[in-house]
Design a protein around this motif. Structure first.
Motif, PDB file in Angstrom:
ATOM      1  N   THR A   4       0.829  -1.204   0.000  1.00 34.37           N
ATOM      2  CA  THR A   4       0.000   0.000   0.000  1.00 34.37           C
ATOM      3  C   THR A   4       0.862   1.253   0.000  1.00 34.37           C
ATOM      4  O   THR A   4       0.574   2.228  -0.706  1.00 34.37           O
ATOM      5  CB  THR A   4      -0.924   0.010   1.231  1.00 34.37           C
ATOM      6  OG1 THR A   4      -1.789  -1.130   1.173  1.00 34.37           O
ATOM      7  CG2 THR A   4      -1.760   1.271   1.275  1.00 34.37           C
ATOM      8  N   GLU A   5       1.935   1.238   0.780  1.00 36.51           N
ATOM      9  CA  GLU A   5       2.824   2.398   0.831  1.00 36.51           C
ATOM     10  C   GLU A   5       3.417   2.693  -0.539  1.00 36.51           C
ATOM     11  O   GLU A   5       3.494   3.848  -0.962  1.00 36.51           O
ATOM     12  CB  GLU A   5       3.931   2.152   1.860  1.00 36.51           C
ATOM     13  CG  GLU A   5       3.431   2.167   3.298  1.00 36.51           C
ATOM     14  CD  GLU A   5       4.528   1.851   4.293  1.00 36.51           C
ATOM     15  OE1 GLU A   5       5.624   1.412   3.860  1.00 36.51           O
ATOM     16  OE2 GLU A   5       4.303   2.031   5.495  1.00 36.51           O
ATOM     17  N   ARG A  10       3.543   5.816  -5.548  1.00 38.60           N
ATOM     18  CA  ARG A  10       3.540   5.831  -7.011  1.00 38.60           C
ATOM     19  C   ARG A  10       2.472   6.793  -7.536  1.00 38.60           C
ATOM     20  O   ARG A  10       2.703   7.530  -8.499  1.00 38.60           O
ATOM     21  CB  ARG A  10       3.303   4.420  -7.542  1.00 38.60           C
ATOM     22  CG  ARG A  10       3.408   4.294  -9.067  1.00 38.60           C
ATOM     23  CD  ARG A  10       3.161   2.850  -9.495  1.00 38.60           C
ATOM     24  NE  ARG A  10       4.182   1.965  -8.997  1.00 38.60           N
ATOM     25  CZ  ARG A  10       5.353   1.767  -9.600  1.00 38.60           C
ATOM     26  NH1 ARG A  10       5.629   2.406 -10.733  1.00 38.60           N
ATOM     27  NH2 ARG A  10       6.245   0.937  -9.092  1.00 38.60           N
ATOM     28  N   THR A  11       1.310   6.800  -6.893  1.00 32.74           N
ATOM     29  CA  THR A  11       0.221   7.659  -7.357  1.00 32.74           C
ATOM     30  C   THR A  11       0.517   9.133  -7.111  1.00 32.74           C
ATOM     31  O   THR A  11       0.339   9.966  -8.004  1.00 32.74           O
ATOM     32  CB  THR A  11      -1.104   7.263  -6.688  1.00 32.74           C
ATOM     33  OG1 THR A  11      -1.380   5.884  -6.948  1.00 32.74           O
ATOM     34  CG2 THR A  11      -2.255   8.099  -7.236  1.00 32.74           C
ATOM     35  N   VAL A 265       4.107  14.203  -1.247  1.00 31.67           N
ATOM     36  CA  VAL A 265       5.027  13.321  -1.966  1.00 31.67           C
ATOM     37  C   VAL A 265       6.201  12.953  -1.069  1.00 31.67           C
ATOM     38  O   VAL A 265       6.613  11.785  -1.006  1.00 31.67           O
ATOM     39  CB  VAL A 265       5.512  13.995  -3.271  1.00 31.67           C
ATOM     40  CG1 VAL A 265       6.554  13.125  -3.968  1.00 31.67           C
ATOM     41  CG2 VAL A 265       4.338  14.261  -4.197  1.00 31.67           C
ATOM     42  N   GLU A 266       6.736  13.925  -0.351  1.00 30.92           N
ATOM     43  CA  GLU A 266       7.872  13.647   0.533  1.00 30.92           C
ATOM     44  C   GLU A 266       7.446  12.817   1.752  1.00 30.92           C
ATOM     45  O   GLU A 266       8.174  11.941   2.206  1.00 30.92           O
ATOM     46  CB  GLU A 266       8.519  14.962   0.981  1.00 30.92           C
ATOM     47  CG  GLU A 266       9.178  15.728  -0.149  1.00 30.92           C
ATOM     48  CD  GLU A 266      10.223  14.893  -0.872  1.00 30.92           C
ATOM     49  OE1 GLU A 266      10.992  14.168  -0.188  1.00 30.92           O
ATOM     50  OE2 GLU A 266      10.286  14.965  -2.112  1.00 30.92           O
ATOM     51  N   ILE A 267       6.251  13.117   2.275  1.00 26.78           N
ATOM     52  CA  ILE A 267       5.761  12.359   3.430  1.00 26.78           C
ATOM     53  C   ILE A 267       5.626  10.884   3.072  1.00 26.78           C
ATOM     54  O   ILE A 267       6.069   9.999   3.825  1.00 26.78           O
ATOM     55  CB  ILE A 267       4.423  12.935   3.920  1.00 26.78           C
ATOM     56  CG1 ILE A 267       4.650  14.285   4.604  1.00 26.78           C
ATOM     57  CG2 ILE A 267       3.708  11.964   4.859  1.00 26.78           C
ATOM     58  CD1 ILE A 267       3.378  15.036   4.944  1.00 26.78           C
ATOM     59  N   ARG A 279      13.598   3.721  -7.945  1.00 29.93           N
ATOM     60  CA  ARG A 279      13.098   2.926  -9.079  1.00 29.93           C
ATOM     61  C   ARG A 279      11.736   3.436  -9.542  1.00 29.93           C
ATOM     62  O   ARG A 279      11.476   3.555 -10.746  1.00 29.93           O
ATOM     63  CB  ARG A 279      13.011   1.448  -8.691  1.00 29.93           C
ATOM     64  CG  ARG A 279      14.355   0.740  -8.608  1.00 29.93           C
ATOM     65  CD  ARG A 279      14.174  -0.757  -8.502  1.00 29.93           C
ATOM     66  NE  ARG A 279      13.471  -1.158  -7.281  1.00 29.93           N
ATOM     67  CZ  ARG A 279      14.057  -1.359  -6.108  1.00 29.93           C
ATOM     68  NH1 ARG A 279      15.379  -1.184  -5.965  1.00 29.93           N
ATOM     69  NH2 ARG A 279      13.358  -1.730  -5.046  1.00 29.93           N
ATOM     70  N   ILE A 280      10.850   3.726  -8.575  1.00 27.84           N
ATOM     71  CA  ILE A 280       9.527   4.244  -8.928  1.00 27.84           C
ATOM     72  C   ILE A 280       9.661   5.592  -9.629  1.00 27.84           C
ATOM     73  O   ILE A 280       9.008   5.852 -10.644  1.00 27.84           O
ATOM     74  CB  ILE A 280       8.648   4.371  -7.671  1.00 27.84           C
ATOM     75  CG1 ILE A 280       8.312   2.980  -7.118  1.00 27.84           C
ATOM     76  CG2 ILE A 280       7.367   5.154  -7.981  1.00 27.84           C
ATOM     77  CD1 ILE A 280       7.596   2.999  -5.776  1.00 27.84           C
TER      78      ILE A 280
END
Length: 321
Positions: A4-5, A10-11, A265-267, A279-280
Motif C-alpha cells: 500500500t505504501e 507511485r500515485t 510526496v515527501e511524506i 526505481r519508482i
C-alpha cells in the motif's frame, strides 16, 4: 502495508510529475488556455481512489487531473486530452477541465463549481436502483460548499441514504479569496445539518486520507448512507497558470513556505526504501516522457468533425416508461 505504501507513493509521484510536465506544456504552447495545477493536493486523489473498487465511480472538478490519474486513466491519453489532440481521452473535446473515461468509472470532470456533486449522487442512486454494489465519490472545492445545488444534493443523499462520499478539497482559497472571507460556518457543519457524518482530514498525508476514505466508502457500500470528508490541504501553486504571468499577490512568501512544508510526496516517499523510491521515480519519469511525446506528436482533431458527438443519438421510448 508495504504494498500500500508503494502504491500510494507511485500515485502521488505520478500526479506531481504529470502536473509539472503539463505546466511545461502550457508554457511552450502545446496546452492552450492553461490548467489548474493540483500540486500539493495529491494525497486526496491518491488516498480516496485507493479505497475504491474498479467498478466504483467518481466525478471531478476543474482541478481534476489528479483524480483522473488516481482512478487509473492512461497518462499519455490524459496529456493528449489536455493538449486537445484527437488521441486524448475524449478525442480532444474535453480538455483540462472535462476529462472522462466511463470504462474506468470516471464520469467526468466539470468546470462549473459544484456541478459534479449531483451527477455522482445520481449515479449512486442509479446503481442502487440497479442492485449494483457500487459507491460514488465526488470531489469539490471549498468554494462550492455554499452552492445551492451542493446543499440540495446533501439533502437528497441523506434522505435516501445513497452510497456516495462527498470529498471537499479545502485548499484554503476559492480562486484568490480565502475561505474565511467568503464562507460562514464550517464545511463539516453543513454536512451535519443534514445528518451526514463528516470529518476533517489532514490531506498532506496519503495514508491518513486512505484510512478515512476506507471508513466512508465501507459505510456507503454497506447501506449506511453518505459521508463527507473535508480534506484540508495547501495549494502549492497557482489557482490557474495565468497567475504565473499575472503574479497576483494574495498570499505572502512566508505563508507559501509554511504551507508547502508538509509535502504529500515527501511524506509518503519517506516511508519507502530509498532504492525502491528511486526505481519508482525513474519509471514515472520514463512514463511521462512518453506521455509528453505522445501528446506532442498526436494529430489535432479534424475540423470537419467538429459537430460529431455534440448531440445525443435519438433513443426510442421504452414501453411502460
Amino acid at each position: 502495508m508495504a504494498g500500500t505504501e508503494s502504491r500510494l507513493y507511485r500515485t502521488v509521484r505520478l500526479i506531481r510529475r504529470f502536473e509539472e510536465r503539463a505546466i511545461e506544456l502550457v508554457r511552450d504552447g502545446t496546452i492552450v488556455g492553461g490548467i489548474h495545477p493540483y500540486l500539493g493536493q495529491e494525497a486526496i486523489a491518491a488516498g480516496t481512489c485507493a479505497a475504491l473498487r474498479p467498478g466504483d465511480v467518481i466525478t471531478s472538478t476543474h482541478r481534476g487531473h489528479g483524480h483522473v490519474l488516481a482512478k487509473g486513466a492512461d497518462p499519455s491519453r490524459t496529456m493528449a486530452e489536455l493538449a486537445g489532440r484527437s488521441t486524448g481521452l475524449n478525442r480532444g473535446r474535453g480538455g483540462s477541465m472535462h476529462a472522462a473515461d466511463f470504462s474506468l468509472g470516471i464520469l467526468g470532470a466539470n468546470a462549473i463549481v459544484g456541478a459534479a456533486v449531483p451527477i455522482a449522487t445520481g449515479a449512486a442512486w442509479a446503481a442502487r436502483r440497479a442492485g449494483l454494489d457500487r459507491v460514488a465519490v465526488t470531489y469539490f472545492g471549498d468554494g462550492a460548499v455554499s452552492q445551492g445545488v451542493v446543499l440540495e444534493t446533501f439533502n437528497l443523499a441523506a434522505l435516501w441514504r445513497l452510497p456516495v462520499v462527498f470529498v471537499c478539497e479545502n485548499n484554503g482559497f476559492a480562486t484568490t479569496t480565502r475561505f474565511a472571507d467568503a464562507q460562514a460556518g464550517t464545511v463539516t457543519g453543513r454536512a451535519a445539518a443534514f445528518g451526514i457524518p463528516a470529518s476533517t482530514v489532514d490531506a498532506s498525508d496519503p495514508q491518513v486520507v486512505l484510512r478515512e476514505a476506507r471508513t466512508a466508502v465501507e459505510r456507503a457500500r454497506s447501506g449506511g448512507g453518505p459521508s463527507l470528508l473535508e480534506c484540508v490541504a495547501y495549494r502549492f501553486d497557482a489557482h490557474h497558470t495565468w497567475e504565473h504571468a499575472a503574479r497576483p499577490r494574495y498570499r505572502t512568501d512566508e505563508e507559501v513556505a509554511a504551507g508547502t512544508a508538509r509535502d504529500p510526496v515527501e511524506i509518503q516517499g519517506a516511508r519507502l526504501d530509498p532504492g525502491e523510491r528511486a526505481r519508482i521515480d525513474a519509471e514515472i519519469e520514463d512514463r511521462l516522457e512518453r506521455a509528453v511525446r505522445f501528446a506532442r506528436e498526436s494529430p489535432d482533431p479534424d475540423p470537419a468533425g467538429a459537430l460529431d458527438h455534440l448531440y445525443a443519438t435519438a433513443t426510442p421510448a421504452r414501453a411502460g416508461v
